[in-house]
Design a protein around this motif. Structure first.
Motif, short mmCIF file in Angstrom:
data_model
loop_
_atom_site.label_atom_id
_atom_site.label_comp_id
_atom_site.label_asym_id
_atom_site.label_seq_id
_atom_site.Cartn_x
_atom_site.Cartn_y
_atom_site.Cartn_z
N ASP A 145 0.86 -1.08 -0.09
CA ASP A 145 -0.01 0.01 0.10
C ASP A 145 0.97 1.26 0.16
N ARG A 146 1.69 1.32 0.76
CA ARG A 146 2.84 2.56 0.91
C ARG A 146 3.55 2.56 -0.21
N VAL A 147 4.04 1.61 -0.95
CA VAL A 147 4.74 1.53 -2.26
C VAL A 147 3.78 2.24 -3.36
N ALA A 148 2.66 1.90 -3.30
CA ALA A 148 1.59 2.32 -4.33
C ALA A 148 1.53 3.67 -4.04
N ASN A 149 1.40 4.09 -2.63
CA ASN A 149 1.00 5.71 -2.58
C ASN A 149 2.29 6.47 -2.95
N ILE A 150 3.48 5.87 -2.55
CA ILE A 150 4.60 6.73 -2.97
C ILE A 150 4.95 6.83 -4.44
N THR A 151 4.53 5.72 -5.04
CA THR A 151 4.99 5.61 -6.55
C THR A 151 3.91 6.90 -7.12
N PHE A 152 2.72 6.79 -6.76
CA PHE A 152 1.75 7.81 -6.95
C PHE A 152 2.20 9.30 -6.92
N SER A 153 2.71 9.32 -5.63
CA SER A 153 3.23 10.72 -5.21
C SER A 153 4.17 11.38 -5.95
N CYS A 154 5.14 10.59 -6.42
CA CYS A 154 6.24 10.85 -7.25
C CYS A 154 5.68 10.97 -8.85
N GLY A 189 7.02 -11.06 6.86
CA GLY A 189 7.95 -10.59 6.29
C GLY A 189 7.90 -9.23 5.61
N VAL A 190 9.02 -8.47 5.51
CA VAL A 190 9.08 -7.18 4.79
C VAL A 190 10.20 -7.17 3.91
N PRO A 191 9.88 -7.52 2.51
CA PRO A 191 10.87 -7.83 1.63
C PRO A 191 11.63 -6.51 1.27
N MET A 192 12.92 -6.84 1.18
CA MET A 192 13.85 -5.76 0.95
C MET A 192 13.86 -5.30 -0.18
N ASP A 193 13.50 -6.00 -1.29
CA ASP A 193 13.16 -5.57 -2.80
C ASP A 193 12.19 -4.24 -2.68
N LEU A 194 11.13 -4.47 -2.01
CA LEU A 194 10.04 -3.41 -1.86
C LEU A 194 10.50 -2.33 -1.10
N VAL A 195 11.56 -2.53 0.03
CA VAL A 195 11.98 -1.25 0.68
C VAL A 195 13.07 -0.62 -0.48
N ILE A 196 13.85 -1.30 -1.18
CA ILE A 196 14.63 -0.61 -2.06
C ILE A 196 13.87 0.15 -2.93
N LYS A 197 12.64 -0.25 -3.46
CA LYS A 197 11.71 0.48 -4.39
C LYS A 197 11.38 1.75 -4.01
N ILE A 198 10.89 1.61 -2.58
CA ILE A 198 10.80 2.89 -2.02
C ILE A 198 11.93 3.87 -1.94
N SER A 199 13.01 3.36 -1.52
CA SER A 199 14.17 4.24 -1.40
C SER A 199 14.70 4.87 -2.92
N GLU A 200 14.48 3.97 -3.92
CA GLU A 200 14.76 4.59 -5.25
C GLU A 200 13.83 5.63 -5.71
N GLN A 201 12.78 5.85 -5.08
CA GLN A 201 11.81 6.84 -5.54
C GLN A 201 11.89 8.20 -4.67
N ILE A 202 12.36 8.15 -3.33
CA ILE A 202 12.11 9.30 -2.50
C ILE A 202 13.45 9.61 -1.98
N ILE A 203 14.68 8.82 -2.24
CA ILE A 203 15.77 9.36 -1.68
C ILE A 203 16.77 9.29 -2.69
N ASN A 204 17.75 10.52 -2.67
CA ASN A 204 18.75 10.42 -3.61
C ASN A 204 19.99 9.56 -3.78
N ASP A 205 20.68 9.29 -4.75
CA ASP A 205 21.75 8.39 -4.70
C ASP A 205 22.86 8.62 -3.53
N MET A 206 22.73 9.95 -3.40
CA MET A 206 23.84 9.96 -2.07
C MET A 206 23.48 9.70 -0.65
#
Length: 216
Positions: A145-154, A189-206
């Motif tokens: 749910d949070r990934v879907a909302n973040i994707t939309f917000s971006c 479980g909280v899959p790390m693949d989904l956590v990384i998907k969040i990070s790629e959208q709202i946090i810069n590379d640095m």
């Protein structure tokens, strides 16, 4: 389950899943609920279940849990936003599943229903997150749910999207800690693949490496 097994189960139960999808769409349409400014709420429900479909194999313990997981994704806002009660959700779930599966599906929905509160923080307090952490597949569904909302917000540039992107960015570290019971049971479980998907959208590379390391 392996990814292949999970995908095979999705195919096996495709007719039931489509009926659940149509039922959830109609429910939210019946209360005139929108997503964003003018999208039907079904847009959000489909995006949540897209994540369940893609990453569900990482947490699913058995084939019999696949349909309850999908139901949880489609109905996760039905109590909070579409005026159903716990018993209403159970009644709907029993149309598509046996009693054991219907209970699992309904518990996912109930766990994801915000508490009563005057603001966002009160509605999603410690009691709320405790319910998620102790309910099979609820941490995963909430993350979808949070990934879907973040994707939309971006995805758009209006002020509402920009505001929510910043809200989610601020909340994410606490949110991830709050939903994660650190259990050896894959159903929590909280899959790390989904956590990384969040990070790629709202946090810069640095920032990303330091941010991910801090989740430990």
């Amino acid at each position: 389950m392996t990814k292949e097994e999970f995908q095979a189960a999705l195919v096996k139960y495709a007719a039931t899943i489509e009926k659940i999808r149509q039922s959830a769409h109609e429910l939210h349409r019946s209360v005139n609920q929108l997503y964003g400014k003018n999208l039907p709420y079904s847009y959000h429900l489909d995006k949540v279940v897209d994540e369940v479909r893609e990453f569900g194999h990482e947490v699913c313990a058995s084939e019999e849990d696949v349909v309850p997981m999908i139901f949880g994704g489609y109905y996760h806002d039905s109590i909070e936003d579409a005026r159903l009660t716990y018993n209403d959700v159970m009644k709907v779930a029993r149309q598509f599943m046996n009693d054991k599966q219907a209970l699992m599906a309904t518990e996912i929905v109930y766990a994801l229903t915000n508490d009563k509160g005057r603001n966002r923080e009160e509605r999603a307090g410690e009691k709320y997150y405790e319910g998620i952490r102790t309910t099979p597949y609820a941490p995963f569904t909430k993350l979808c749910d949070r990934v879907a909302n973040i994707t939309f917000s971006c995805s758009a540039t209006d002020e509402g999207n920009k505001h929510m992107k910043e809200v989610y960015k601020k909340e994410v570290p606490h949110f991830l800690a709050a939903i994660n019971p650190h259990s050896d049971d894959p159903r929590f479980g909280v899959p790390m693949d989904l956590v990384i998907k969040i990070s790629e959208q709202i946090i810069n590379d640095m920032e990303r490496e330091e941010w991910l390391n801090g989740l430990g």
